[in-house]
Write a protein that holds these residues in place. Structure first.
Motif, PDB file in Angstrom:
ATOM      1  N   TRP A   1       0.873  -1.179   0.000  1.00 35.07           N
ATOM      2  CA  TRP A   1       0.000   0.000   0.000  1.00 35.07           C
ATOM      3  C   TRP A   1       0.909   1.228   0.000  1.00 35.07           C
ATOM      4  CZ3 TRP A   1      -0.575   4.305   3.045  1.00 35.07           C
ATOM      5  CH2 TRP A   1      -1.771   5.019   2.945  1.00 35.07           C
TER       6      TRP A   1
ATOM      7  N   SER B   1      -2.766   0.295  -4.115  1.00 34.38           N
ATOM      8  CA  SER B   1      -2.752  -0.877  -3.239  1.00 34.38           C
ATOM      9  C   SER B   1      -2.700  -2.118  -4.109  1.00 34.38           C
ATOM     10  CB  SER B   1      -4.005  -0.899  -2.360  1.00 34.38           C
ATOM     11  OG  SER B   1      -4.063  -2.081  -1.598  1.00 34.38           O
TER      12      SER B   1
ATOM     13  N   LYS C   1     -12.837  -5.011  -1.817  1.00 33.06           N
ATOM     14  CA  LYS C   1     -12.108  -3.917  -1.177  1.00 33.06           C
ATOM     15  C   LYS C   1     -12.363  -2.597  -1.903  1.00 33.06           C
ATOM     16  CE  LYS C   1      -7.603  -2.738   0.800  1.00 33.06           C
ATOM     17  NZ  LYS C   1      -7.225  -1.483   0.155  1.00 33.06           N
TER      18      LYS C   1
ATOM     19  N   SER D   1      -3.480  -3.433   3.325  1.00 32.29           N
ATOM     20  CA  SER D   1      -4.687  -2.788   3.850  1.00 32.29           C
ATOM     21  C   SER D   1      -4.440  -2.277   5.265  1.00 32.29           C
ATOM     22  CB  SER D   1      -5.867  -3.775   3.851  1.00 32.29           C
ATOM     23  OG  SER D   1      -6.102  -4.298   2.574  1.00 32.29           O
TER      24      SER D   1
ATOM     25  N   ALA E   1     -11.123  -3.489   4.194  1.00 34.28           N
ATOM     26  CA  ALA E   1     -10.948  -2.046   4.052  1.00 34.28           C
ATOM     27  C   ALA E   1     -11.007  -1.304   5.374  1.00 34.28           C
ATOM     28  CB  ALA E   1     -11.997  -1.490   3.082  1.00 34.28           C
TER      29      ALA E   1
END
Length: 1031
Positions: free
Chosen positions: A362, A377, A395, A595, A743
């Motif tokens: 990320w 990401s 996500k 994440s 998320a």
């Protein structure tokens, strides 16, 4: 516009008498603001079959020309002007291409009409030629990709139909296919409105028409789009590829593209030079993937996208080059990548970790082209082909939801695929079918297929039945852009168009990068074993960077010095990063987290609290939620009479201070929503509930599609509640919900199987993501699986949720008693486990486990074995007293009956879980031995409540230990529970079994046999001499 019948009527042949009559009655008529002196409508006197060119698609073309002529006679070719004037004067269409007949009288009109008959063949030829041009244009639009120069190896692995593709001027036998021959090449034809090859010109010579169509559809790009049933979308694509000069690039764009090609190519060369014996699944043969992705990102950022979630599956048909993508697209530090090759690094994080080409990342950075912030990401994934696809979509949907992006303008997804997996994996199809569903759409995904033209060792001819690996995308009308990956400028253009398509129509689009794999499946593999001819050709193949640099050097776009300096500059960057990587001593998997949850953990990544909080609620809140659950908070809403009775029953329960299973769930959901926690419940038929118990969505009986969701009316400032029936998919939908739960930790995301055994079609998501996700990728996830389960005589299917499979994958040691303090025993167990498995026997405990899932300071997957018959069982109700402040989830529910009065006299303690408890208590009551047989319910199976089980076994020192289950002995919980019970009592007492014997199927299909089996194991459970011979 009217259709064929009207057109035929307008242009029908009429008799000379009628011609004269119509001429004498002609009157002014307004058309488009101008006065016309003709009558466009005629009556039928000749059949359509008499004029063959009026049939089929010909009539559409003629009608189009006719309406254009009505508006302005000068807007059409002179030949059409003559035709329409004559036709309106009464001449048949076949003879109308003549000088207009005089309008002086009937006799003269008749003579001229008779004189026209001999000229019919010329007229038919003209019309046929124009129609042939229209057919030719369409043929290129439909099948131009068949002969496009897509394969950089030029070996033609795609097997089209045996019939040849008829494009351009082709002969079939002695006849020209379209009726056009070489003598027509210089003839000028008006272009149909379904093409844009003319640019600002409306007419072109035939040879120029063919030339421009060849340039648009038969070079390095092949476009599949004519299956799309939306005219606006088709016209948009035609404009993008047909307009003259569309693929013109500025000098700056070419230099940027070259720089990206240098970095893509030299990164792989550097890895090969430093670690020649390491597997890395390099990008050699498809180096243009990096500029392709960066082009999509640049264009999307320009269109307002702020966050992009990417999925890059790995394995037999992998889109290779994951490390390259991490380095040159995501911008992961090179030294962090290079240190992954050091086998001496020590792992700093708990868990197994994963190989370097599975890790995610990320990163938030400035996009240099648009000078805007963008978050990228790349999701971590297993070696299971396309399994990550729905996870990425989930996500993406979650990020869109949390930032209020209802149209997908700020958050989007890019999915990379391998050619063989894209065609072969069913989850690709499942994911595509989520793309336009209201609760699942991400408003368009850009799919990039790295088409190696081989899957591991398998040729396309035996790997798929379709011509292309991308044909599956046609099910959702996604345009498919095939492109030769050895033409970087064509790749760049196609990716720009793909990003624009997604921004314009918010629908999926596919870019098929037709490339090759310079090495084998990995760098150690020998591909000549299975693809000898392909790899002989590959060994001769120039690299794409060499080809493109030579092209730009020849054009003078770059100098040799600039090119060599760019290479030297990147080599220096890699060498310096390599030197820094040698200083790394510890491998931090959390640095590869895809994440992150900012603010949820402490700075060191640990939970902010390790205390067990009460999950109870004040009674007034329970009552408030209960009355919402039993009402329709919308005016003038016509409810089904059966639901009216159900809601009255709920209100009565609230008045009695009790709740059943559905009401307990309602109170858990409602309270969390009121506290600001978003809840998303998804699965097949979850709105009503498979067993018609939930009814979270009410339907107006008089107004179609008018619904009411009372859960969204609990409090003015509550979080939103999303409940959505899913498509009939488990693999794709569970993956989607898993991605949604990634998320944010501040949402309760639940997936309910229609029946518990349906989880087996989602086993890949369970085995590869949910169970080991934290161990492999240091990524916590709080997803909840609701799996209906119970042996109720309904047959082998839909009886068992297969709890034994989940229990087998628990990371707990069955032979070691955990050493924790009494105060933190429960929470430490939860923190150390890989997932939580429960089988609740009361609505109150179900209520508490759902609330605990959010209130605890960390996240673990929760597997809930849910009941079927208990949903309406009169004894399966809970008092509000079990849900008030100070109450909490009971990991084990002890016997509170007569056995408590004299524990030493108790001869047997039966441990069980779930629904079988109610059958055991009924049998015990019937036998009247409730003072000598204790029944304890283990509600939380994983982690195993060693401490509470020990309390129970110590309480009854003289009792036999029996595990009772309704499942077969080789299924259910026995193999999991027995060693843990033995560990709890320090192996001082045996653990006996009461239940069904071993079997291959989960349950019998015969109701009578089911009841016999049930009574047999109940007899065993309460027969105090049942195990005498075995002891």
């Amino acid at each position: 516009m009217q259709h064929l019948r009207t057109t035929v009527a307008r242009l029908r042949p009429i008799t000379a008498t009628q011609t004269v009559k119509s001429q004498s009655q002609a009157r002014p008529m307004a058309v488009g603001g101008a006065l016309r002196t003709f009558e466009p409508m005629r009556s039928y006197t000749t059949s359509v079959s008499a004029e063959p060119f009026m049939n089929g698609t010909s009539s559409n073309y003629v009608e189009e020309m006719y309406y254009a002529w009505l508006e302005n006679p000068r807007s059409v070719h002179k030949s059409w002007d003559i035709i329409f004037r004559n036709a309106n004067a009464g001449v048949s269409p076949g003879a109308a291409y003549q000088s207009p007949p005089p309008l002086g009288g009937a006799a003269l009109g008749l003579a001229n009409a008779q004189a026209m008959v001999g000229a019919q063949p010329n007229m038919e030829k003209l019309v046929e030629d124009h129609l042939a041009v229209q057919s030719l244009v369409r043929a290129y639009q439909v099948r131009g990709h068949h002969i496009a120069k897509l394969d950089p190896l030029d070996i033609g692995v795609i097997d089209f139909d045996e019939s040849p593709v008829m494009l351009g001027l082709k002969k079939v036998g002695e006849k020209w296919f379209y009726g056009l021959d070489e003598s027509d090449l210089d003839k000028v034809f008006r272009l149909p409105t379904t093409t844009f090859i003319g640019g600002s010109e409306s007419v072109l010579p035939l040879k120029e028409i063919i030339s421009r169509l060849e340039m648009a559809y038969c070079q390095s790009i092949g476009v599949e789009f004519m299956f799309i049933n939306d005219l606006e979308q088709c016209q948009w694509i035609r404009q993008k590829f047909e307009r003259p000069g569309v693929m013109q690039f500025t000098l700056e764009e070419k230099r940027t593209l070259l720089t990206r090609m240098v970095r893509s190519t030299k990164f792989e060369e550097f890895l090969q030079r430093k670690w020649s014996s390491e597997k890395r699944f390099g990008l050699e043969g498809c180096e243009s993937l990096i500029p392709a992705l960066k082009t999509i990102i640049d264009k999307s950022s320009m269109n307002g996208v702020e966050s992009i979630i990417m999925g890059m599956p790995h394995s037999f048909s992998l889109p290779r080059g994951r490390l390259n993508v991490l380095a040159n697209v995501i911008h992961k530090e090179l030294d962090q990548i290079f240190c992954q090759f050091d086998s001496k690094l020590e792992a700093a994080d708990e868990g197994s970790g994963d190989v370097k080409y599975h890790l995610g990342m990320w990163h938030r950075r400035i996009n240099r082209v648009t000078d805007r912030n963008i978050t990228l990401s790349l999701m971590a994934n297993p070696s299971h082909l396309e399994a990550v696809d729905p996870v990425v979509q989930g996500k993406t949907k979650a990020e869109q939801f949390y930032c209020g992006d209802t149209e997908g303008k700020r958050v989007m997804s890019i999915l990379l695929h391998g050619d063989a997996a894209f065609a072969g994996q069913g989850v690709v199809y499942e994911t595509f079918h989520l793309s336009d569903l209201p609760s699942y759409t991400t408003h368009g995904t850009v799919h990039v297929v790295v088409n190696n033209q081989v899957g591991f060792t398998t040729d396309p001819r035996v790997a798929r039945s379709s011509s292309y690996p991308t044909d599956v995308a046609k099910v959702v009308n996604a345009p498919i852009f095939h492109v030769n990956a050895d033409d970087p400028e064509a790749v760049m253009y196609v990716c720009n168009v793909a990003a624009e398509w997604r921004a314009t129509f918010h629908k999926d689009v596919v870019v098929d990068l037709v490339c090759y794999r310079r090495n084998g499946h990995n760098e150690m593999d020998e591909p000549l074993f299975t693809q000898p001819l392909m790899y002989k050709q590959i060994k001769k193949q120039k690299g794409v960077l060499q080809k493109y640099s030579e092209k730009l050097l020849a054009e003078g776009a770059v100098s040799r010095q600039d090119y060599e300096e760019e290479i030297a500059k990147y080599d220096k960057i890699c060498e310096e990063a390599h030197a820094r990587s040698k200083d790394e001593k510890i491998l931090h998997i959390k640095h590869w987290l895809d994440s992150p949850w900012p603010g949820f953990f402490n700075v060191d990544g640990q939970p902010k609290s390790m205390t067990s909080l009460s999950t109870g609620l004040p009674e007034e809140e329970l009552v408030h939620i209960g009355y919402i659950a039993s009402s329709v908070p919308v005016e003038d809403f016509t409810l089904h009479r059966g639901l009216s009775r159900l809601l009255k029953g709920r209100a009565a329960m609230v008045g009695q201070r009790v709740c059943d299973w559905a009401l307990g769930e309602y109170m858990a959901f409602g309270s969390l929503l009121k506290e600001g926690t978003h809840i998303r419940l998804s699965g097949q038929d979850v709105e009503r509930g498979t067993f018609s118990h939930r009814h979270h969505v009410l339907h107006d009986q008089k107004i179609d599609r008018r619904i009411c969701i009372p859960m969204n009316h609990i409090s003015p400032n509550q979080a939103p509640y999303t409940v959505c029936n899913s498509s009939l998919s488990e693999y794709g939908v569970l993956g989607f919900e898993l991605g949604f739960a990634m998320a944010s930790p501040n949402a309760l995301v639940l997936w309910e199987a229609q029946f518990g055994d349906f989880n087996n079609t989602a086993q890949c998501i369970i085995d590869q993501f949910i169970c080991p996700g934290q161990a492999k990728w240091v990524r916590q996830n709080g997803i909840v699986l609701l799996l209906p389960h119970g042996m109720e005589g309904m047959g082998p299917e839909h009886s068992s949720a297969r709890p034994e499979r989940f229990l087998q994958m628990c990371n707990e040691d069955p032979d070691t008693y955990p050493i924790f303090s009494a105060e933190e025993f429960a929470v430490r167990q939860l923190y150390d486990c890989n997932w939580i498995i429960v089988n609740c026997s009361t609505p109150a405990n179900y209520f508490h486990i759902l609330r605990r899932q959010i209130l605890q300071a960390f996240r673990k997957p929760l597997i809930v074995i849910t009941p079927k018959s208990l949903l309406r069982h009169p004894e399966a109700k809970s008092s509000f007293d079990d849900m008030l402040p100070g109450t909490h989830f009971q990991r084990l529910i002890p016997d509170s009956g007569p056995v408590c009065e004299n524990p030493e006299a108790v001869k047997r303690i039966v441990f069980c879980t779930g629904k079988v408890y109610y059958e055991l208590t009924r049998e015990r009551n019937n036998r009247g031995n409730d003072d000598i047989v204790a029944i304890a319910r283990i509600e939380q199976l994983s982690p195993f409540p060693f401490d509470q089980v020990k309390v129970e076994t110590d309480r009854y020192p003289n009792a036999d230990l029996v595990w009772c289950q309704e499942e077969h002995k080789n299924q259910g919980y026995y193999d999991y529970v027995k060693p843990r019970l033995r560990t709890t009592v320090d192996r001082t007492r045996p653990v006996w079994y009461a239940g069904r014997g071993p079997a291959a199927a989960p349950a019998t299909g015969n109701k009578a046999a089911h009841l016999v089996e049930l009574q047999r194991f109940l007899d065993t459970a309460f027969n105090l001499d049942a195990f005498t011979e075995q002891s």
